[in-house]
Design a protein around this motif. Structure first.
Motif, PDB file in Angstrom:
ATOM      1  N   LEU A  36       8.651  -2.444   2.866  1.00 28.22           N
ATOM      2  CA  LEU A  36       7.272  -2.799   3.072  1.00 28.22           C
ATOM      3  C   LEU A  36       6.557  -2.014   2.392  1.00 28.22           C
ATOM      4  O   LEU A  36       5.786  -2.337   1.697  1.00 28.22           O
ATOM      5  N   VAL A  37       6.712  -0.606   2.263  1.00 24.85           N
ATOM      6  CA  VAL A  37       5.619   0.341   1.873  1.00 24.85           C
ATOM      7  C   VAL A  37       6.261   1.393   1.074  1.00 24.85           C
ATOM      8  O   VAL A  37       5.558   2.437   0.961  1.00 24.85           O
ATOM      9  N   ALA A  38       7.482   1.374   0.675  1.00 24.05           N
ATOM     10  CA  ALA A  38       8.230   2.471  -0.148  1.00 24.05           C
ATOM     11  C   ALA A  38       8.097   3.591   0.706  1.00 24.05           C
ATOM     12  O   ALA A  38       7.920   4.727  -0.019  1.00 24.05           O
ATOM     13  N   ARG A  39       7.916   3.651   2.083  1.00 29.54           N
ATOM     14  CA  ARG A  39       7.976   4.755   2.857  1.00 29.54           C
ATOM     15  C   ARG A  39       6.856   5.739   2.604  1.00 29.54           C
ATOM     16  O   ARG A  39       6.595   6.797   2.980  1.00 29.54           O
ATOM     17  N   TYR A 103      -0.010  -2.116   6.569  1.00 25.75           N
ATOM     18  CA  TYR A 103       1.147  -2.239   5.918  1.00 25.75           C
ATOM     19  C   TYR A 103       1.068  -3.584   5.041  1.00 25.75           C
ATOM     20  O   TYR A 103       1.946  -3.849   4.047  1.00 25.75           O
ATOM     21  N   THR A 104       0.307  -4.593   5.217  1.00 23.26           N
ATOM     22  CA  THR A 104      -0.035  -5.902   4.616  1.00 23.26           C
ATOM     23  C   THR A 104      -1.585  -6.033   4.742  1.00 23.26           C
ATOM     24  O   THR A 104      -2.003  -5.394   5.732  1.00 23.26           O
ATOM     25  N   LEU A 105      -2.021  -6.965   3.988  1.00 25.25           N
ATOM     26  CA  LEU A 105      -3.453  -7.437   4.358  1.00 25.25           C
ATOM     27  C   LEU A 105      -3.817  -7.991   5.623  1.00 25.25           C
ATOM     28  O   LEU A 105      -4.754  -7.720   6.243  1.00 25.25           O
ATOM     29  N   PRO A 106      -2.892  -8.843   6.063  1.00 26.87           N
ATOM     30  CA  PRO A 106      -3.016  -9.580   7.387  1.00 26.87           C
ATOM     31  C   PRO A 106      -3.006  -8.458   8.443  1.00 26.87           C
ATOM     32  O   PRO A 106      -3.718  -8.458   9.558  1.00 26.87           O
ATOM     33  N   ASP A 107      -2.260  -7.613   8.392  1.00 27.62           N
ATOM     34  CA  ASP A 107      -2.112  -6.224   9.285  1.00 27.62           C
ATOM     35  C   ASP A 107      -3.555  -5.221   9.076  1.00 27.62           C
ATOM     36  O   ASP A 107      -3.973  -4.994  10.293  1.00 27.62           O
ATOM     37  N   PHE A 108      -4.079  -5.479   8.130  1.00 32.05           N
ATOM     38  CA  PHE A 108      -5.384  -4.570   7.974  1.00 32.05           C
ATOM     39  C   PHE A 108      -6.441  -5.636   8.768  1.00 32.05           C
ATOM     40  O   PHE A 108      -7.274  -4.743   9.553  1.00 32.05           O
ATOM     41  N   CYS A 109      -6.476  -6.873   8.852  1.00 30.42           N
ATOM     42  CA  CYS A 109      -7.224  -7.436   9.419  1.00 30.42           C
ATOM     43  C   CYS A 109      -7.259  -7.401  10.913  1.00 30.42           C
ATOM     44  O   CYS A 109      -8.196  -7.542  11.668  1.00 30.42           O
ATOM     45  N   GLU A 110      -6.124  -7.383  11.268  1.00 26.10           N
ATOM     46  CA  GLU A 110      -5.806  -7.143  12.714  1.00 26.10           C
ATOM     47  C   GLU A 110      -5.920  -5.690  13.309  1.00 26.10           C
ATOM     48  O   GLU A 110      -6.746  -5.587  14.245  1.00 26.10           O
ATOM     49  N   ALA A 111      -5.928  -4.694  12.470  1.00 27.82           N
ATOM     50  CA  ALA A 111      -6.079  -3.381  12.658  1.00 27.82           C
ATOM     51  C   ALA A 111      -7.572  -3.184  12.884  1.00 27.82           C
ATOM     52  O   ALA A 111      -8.117  -2.548  13.834  1.00 27.82           O
ATOM     53  N   LEU A 330      -3.397  -4.943  -3.480  1.00 27.15           N
ATOM     54  CA  LEU A 330      -3.695  -4.090  -2.539  1.00 27.15           C
ATOM     55  C   LEU A 330      -2.429  -3.627  -1.790  1.00 27.15           C
ATOM     56  O   LEU A 330      -2.531  -2.513  -1.143  1.00 27.15           O
ATOM     57  N   VAL A 331      -1.363  -4.338  -1.680  1.00 26.78           N
ATOM     58  CA  VAL A 331      -0.207  -3.743  -1.095  1.00 26.78           C
ATOM     59  C   VAL A 331       0.325  -2.501  -1.789  1.00 26.78           C
ATOM     60  O   VAL A 331       0.948  -1.690  -1.101  1.00 26.78           O
ATOM     61  N   ARG A 332       0.100  -2.233  -3.005  1.00 21.21           N
ATOM     62  CA  ARG A 332       0.645  -1.105  -3.702  1.00 21.21           C
ATOM     63  C   ARG A 332      -0.229   0.036  -3.220  1.00 21.21           C
ATOM     64  O   ARG A 332       0.339   1.350  -3.120  1.00 21.21           O
ATOM     65  N   PHE A 333      -1.441  -0.098  -2.719  1.00 22.93           N
ATOM     66  CA  PHE A 333      -2.318   1.315  -2.331  1.00 22.93           C
ATOM     67  C   PHE A 333      -1.579   1.600  -1.042  1.00 22.93           C
ATOM     68  O   PHE A 333      -2.206   2.636  -0.318  1.00 22.93           O
ATOM     69  N   TYR A 334      -0.926   0.611  -0.323  1.00 23.86           N
ATOM     70  CA  TYR A 334      -0.535   1.099   1.188  1.00 23.86           C
ATOM     71  C   TYR A 334       0.771   1.967   0.948  1.00 23.86           C
ATOM     72  O   TYR A 334       1.310   2.758   1.776  1.00 23.86           O
ATOM     73  N   THR A 335       1.352   2.234  -0.300  1.00 21.99           N
ATOM     74  CA  THR A 335       2.507   3.097  -0.517  1.00 21.99           C
ATOM     75  C   THR A 335       2.159   4.391  -1.015  1.00 21.99           C
ATOM     76  O   THR A 335       2.762   5.496  -1.003  1.00 21.99           O
ATOM     77  N   ARG A 574      -2.929   6.821  11.286  1.00 24.05           N
ATOM     78  CA  ARG A 574      -1.821   6.342  12.160  1.00 24.05           C
ATOM     79  C   ARG A 574      -1.211   5.171  11.272  1.00 24.05           C
ATOM     80  O   ARG A 574      -1.726   4.201  11.037  1.00 24.05           O
ATOM     81  N   ASP A 575      -0.084   5.352  11.091  1.00 25.38           N
ATOM     82  CA  ASP A 575       0.990   4.524  10.285  1.00 25.38           C
ATOM     83  C   ASP A 575       1.572   3.333  11.079  1.00 25.38           C
ATOM     84  O   ASP A 575       2.173   3.483  11.914  1.00 25.38           O
ATOM     85  N   ARG A 576       0.655   2.084  10.965  1.00 23.85           N
ATOM     86  CA  ARG A 576       1.173   1.099  11.829  1.00 23.85           C
ATOM     87  C   ARG A 576       2.516   0.544  11.394  1.00 23.85           C
ATOM     88  O   ARG A 576       3.142  -0.144  12.161  1.00 23.85           O
ATOM     89  N   ALA A 577       2.857   0.660  10.260  1.00 31.65           N
ATOM     90  CA  ALA A 577       4.446   0.348   9.959  1.00 31.65           C
ATOM     91  C   ALA A 577       5.485   1.146  10.691  1.00 31.65           C
ATOM     92  O   ALA A 577       6.505   0.644  11.110  1.00 31.65           O
ATOM     93  N   VAL A 578       5.205   2.483  10.852  1.00 24.77           N
ATOM     94  CA  VAL A 578       5.866   3.423  11.883  1.00 24.77           C
ATOM     95  C   VAL A 578       5.943   2.723  13.361  1.00 24.77           C
ATOM     96  O   VAL A 578       6.925   2.716  13.975  1.00 24.77           O
ATOM     97  N   ALA A 579       4.559   2.320  13.916  1.00 25.98           N
ATOM     98  CA  ALA A 579       4.674   1.979  15.032  1.00 25.98           C
ATOM     99  C   ALA A 579       5.388   0.665  15.307  1.00 25.98           C
ATOM    100  O   ALA A 579       5.836   0.648  16.578  1.00 25.98           O
ATOM    101  N   SER A 580       5.429   0.051  14.368  1.00 24.07           N
ATOM    102  CA  SER A 580       6.124  -1.284  14.446  1.00 24.07           C
ATOM    103  C   SER A 580       7.415  -1.439  14.136  1.00 24.07           C
ATOM    104  O   SER A 580       8.184  -1.856  14.859  1.00 24.07           O
TER     105      SER A 580
END
Length: 597
Positions: A36-39, A103-111, A330-335, A574-580
């Protein structure tokens, strides 16, 4: 035949290199976070090269030069807009977006807004934009391969690119694609810079065009054929001439069969049917597609009509704001490791893009002198690929053509990779369960559907199709990102209403444009480039509906905004990818506040 062998060798070399780099990088990917985000471990310089490699699509490598060939000064707004969009991204969005932990644009909308419904709507839009954007990449790949192997249908090139991309994304996700795209940026830069430099040296050394005689594009004359030229018209075109021209034709002109000499007077327009062959003698004036500048003086000067002015400003707004709304960008900036690295990445991207766009502009100008026949068929996207062999016949031209072909395929592969990564990430986390297996299933779907559509849908100018994608992104995600980062009173209801209004108007304009293109009708600028009214409509809708629904403001808005704007050193991210999707150990560190990436 030797030119075809050289070009095919270039294609095979870049395809194999892409596969090899992706395969080696995929061995480092094993978890959902890797895919998802190259860690979150990609540093700013490598990420900048990867962002640039992903962003420099077929519209940049082929389309910009083609538009300069056809439209002249008006086409310069495309490279300016493509680059300037990163300035807004750097100033307003990059760092807060990374600090959100999404970790994704939809995840930002929810966060940010706490709504699963909005997340679902955003997910649908990400998938749609991704497919809309990847279709011209695959179509351009088919055009490129068909250009060197005329007997090979267009769908073969599209299929080759789709298969290689699916394999790379399937094997390593974001982790593998980051390395691939960084490599492909430098490959593309070399593939367009080296031939341009050599052709400019040859041009200056010969004192200009044609037998050592100087020439200028600013002369008030139409372009002329440098040699006797035979042109095959594959699809119906409407041509105009500004000087009298005589040529031979076999086929259909103005719905009448013709087989012999044809005489067109100055100022006339004529419809040339499909499967018609036109033969022009050397130094004959070149007919151009109706609506394009028909002489070099008008080509060199910007348009001043009201419709053209609206189209220009609308295009600039779409490119400036649409960049920050493109999911695969945008997904590149999550990395990035943190917000500061995300901002540095954007600054480096501005430099890399500005360097690259110098070269397709020069190639477009040279193309009007050396390959004006492309103006007759409207296939101006082939200018970069056709120019080297026409400019320097012989071994040198064949080698230069192979280099540009390799760069073109690198553009198709890198941008398609980023698009499929962004779509796969959304499908795997929002539709499936977010596991590595789910990501791989989503990758196959995200690559196969655009391939089918690319084969089935009629091809248009690459940059025009991509321009509509930018308008859609600017009219939907741009208001959510800007207001979500900087306005605390935004609600999910307002954001959803803005997506519906902005996206609905843009899609209506897209459908209208496509229907009229198929029927041969003209499309006004307010429809072909609608961002100048769809973007303000989206922003106004978001603000008004949000003010009408204050009860929907998230309860944790203060904490979320503090996290986005606080300095990285405070460690509030807080890394939502880790939480999920993280391991038990990673979740434990996150709960203890010790996770910083």
């Amino acid at each position: 035949m030797s030119a075809q062998i050289w070009a095919l060798s270039g294609v095979l070399a870049v395809t194999f290199a892409t596969f090899l780099v992706g395969w080696r990088a995929s061995r480092m990917a094993s978890t959902a976070q890797d895919f998802l985000v190259a860690r979150r471990t990609v540093r700013s310089r490598r990420n900048a090269a990867a962002v640039s490699g992903e962003y420099l699509s077929a519209a940049s490598f082929l389309g910009v030069a083609g538009l300069v060939l056809k439209d002249g000064a008006d086409a310069l707004w495309y490279p300016i807009g493509f680059t300037a969009g990163y300035l807004a991204l750097m100033l307003f969005v990059a760092a807060p977006l990374r600090r959100s932990g999404a970790y994704t644009l939809p995840d930002f909308c929810e966060a940010r807004l706490g709504s699963r419904a909005l997340r679902g709507l955003a997910g649908v839009l990400v998938v749609f934009i991704g497919i809309l954007y990847v279709i011209p990449q695959l179509q351009a790949a088919g055009l490129a391969l068909h250009n060197i192997l005329p007997n090979v249908p267009n769908w073969v090139g599209s299929t080759v690119v789709a298969i290689v991309v699916i394999i790379n994304v399937f094997g390593g996700g974001m982790r593998a694609i980051t390395v691939v795209q960084a490599f492909q940026y430098w490959l593309k830069l070399f593939a367009i810079a080296a031939p341009t430099f050599i052709m400019c040296v040859l041009f200056i050394g010969h004192g200009g065009l044609r037998d050592g005689g100087a020439t200028t594009l600013s002369e008030p004359l139409p372009p002329t054929f440098t040699t006797a030229t035979t042109i095959s018209v594959d699809t119906p075109v409407l041509l105009q001439v500004t000087e009298t021209v005589k040529f031979a034709a076999r086929g259909t002109i103005d719905d009448d069969p013709v087989n012999g000499s044809v005489y067109w007077r100055s100022g006339q327009q004529h419809k040339v049917g499909a499967d018609t062959k036109l033969h022009f003698s050397k130094d004959s004036s070149v007919p151009v597609i109706a609506g394009a500048p028909s002489d070099n003086a008008n080509w060199f000067a910007p348009s001043s009509t009201a419709d053209d002015m609206f189209t220009t400003y609308s295009l600039m707004l779409a490119l400036f704001l649409g960049t920050m709304g493109l999911p695969h960008v945008l997904v590149r900036f999550y990395t990035n490791p943190d917000g500061r690295a995300a901002r540095r990445t954007t600054l480096h991207v501005l430099v890399l893009l500005a360097l690259f766009y110098l070269f397709p502009i020069m190639l477009g100008a040279l193309s009007r002198l050396y390959v004006p026949e492309l103006l007759v068929t409207g296939r101006t996207d082939a200018a970069v690929l056709s120019l080297p062999t026409k400019f320097a016949p012989g071994l040198l031209g064949e080698i230069l053509g192979a280099v540009t072909m390799a760069g073109a395929f690198a553009a198709f592969l890198s941008t398609s990779s980023g698009l499929i990564v962004s779509v796969s990430g959304v499908l795997s986390t929002d539709v499936l369960r977010g596991r590595v297996r789910d990501y791989r299933v989503a990758t196959v779907v995200a690559g196969s559907v655009p391939l089918i559509l690319a084969i089935a849908v009629r091809q248009t100018d690459i940059s025009l199709t991509v321009g509509m994608s930018f308008a859609l992104a600017a009219s939907t995600f741009s208001p959510i990102l800007l207001l979500g980062v900087w306005w605390r009173k935004l609600t999910w209801v307002g954001a959803a209403a803005g997506i519906v209004v902005g996206g609905g108007l843009t899609l209506a304009a897209l459908v209208y444009s496509r229907v009229h293109a198929l029927t041969g009708g003209s499309v006004p600028g307010v429809i072909s480039q609608p961002a100048l009214f769809t973007v303000p409509a989206a922003f106004v809708t978001v603000v008004l509906v949000s003010k009408m629904t204050p009860s929907k403001i998230p309860a944790d808005v203060a904490q979320v905004r503090l996290r986005m704007h606080a300095p990285d050193g405070l460690g509030l991210t807080r890394d939502r990818a880790v939480a999920s999707f993280g391991t038990a150990e990673e979740r434990s560190r996150l709960a203890d506040g010790r996770h910083r990436k």
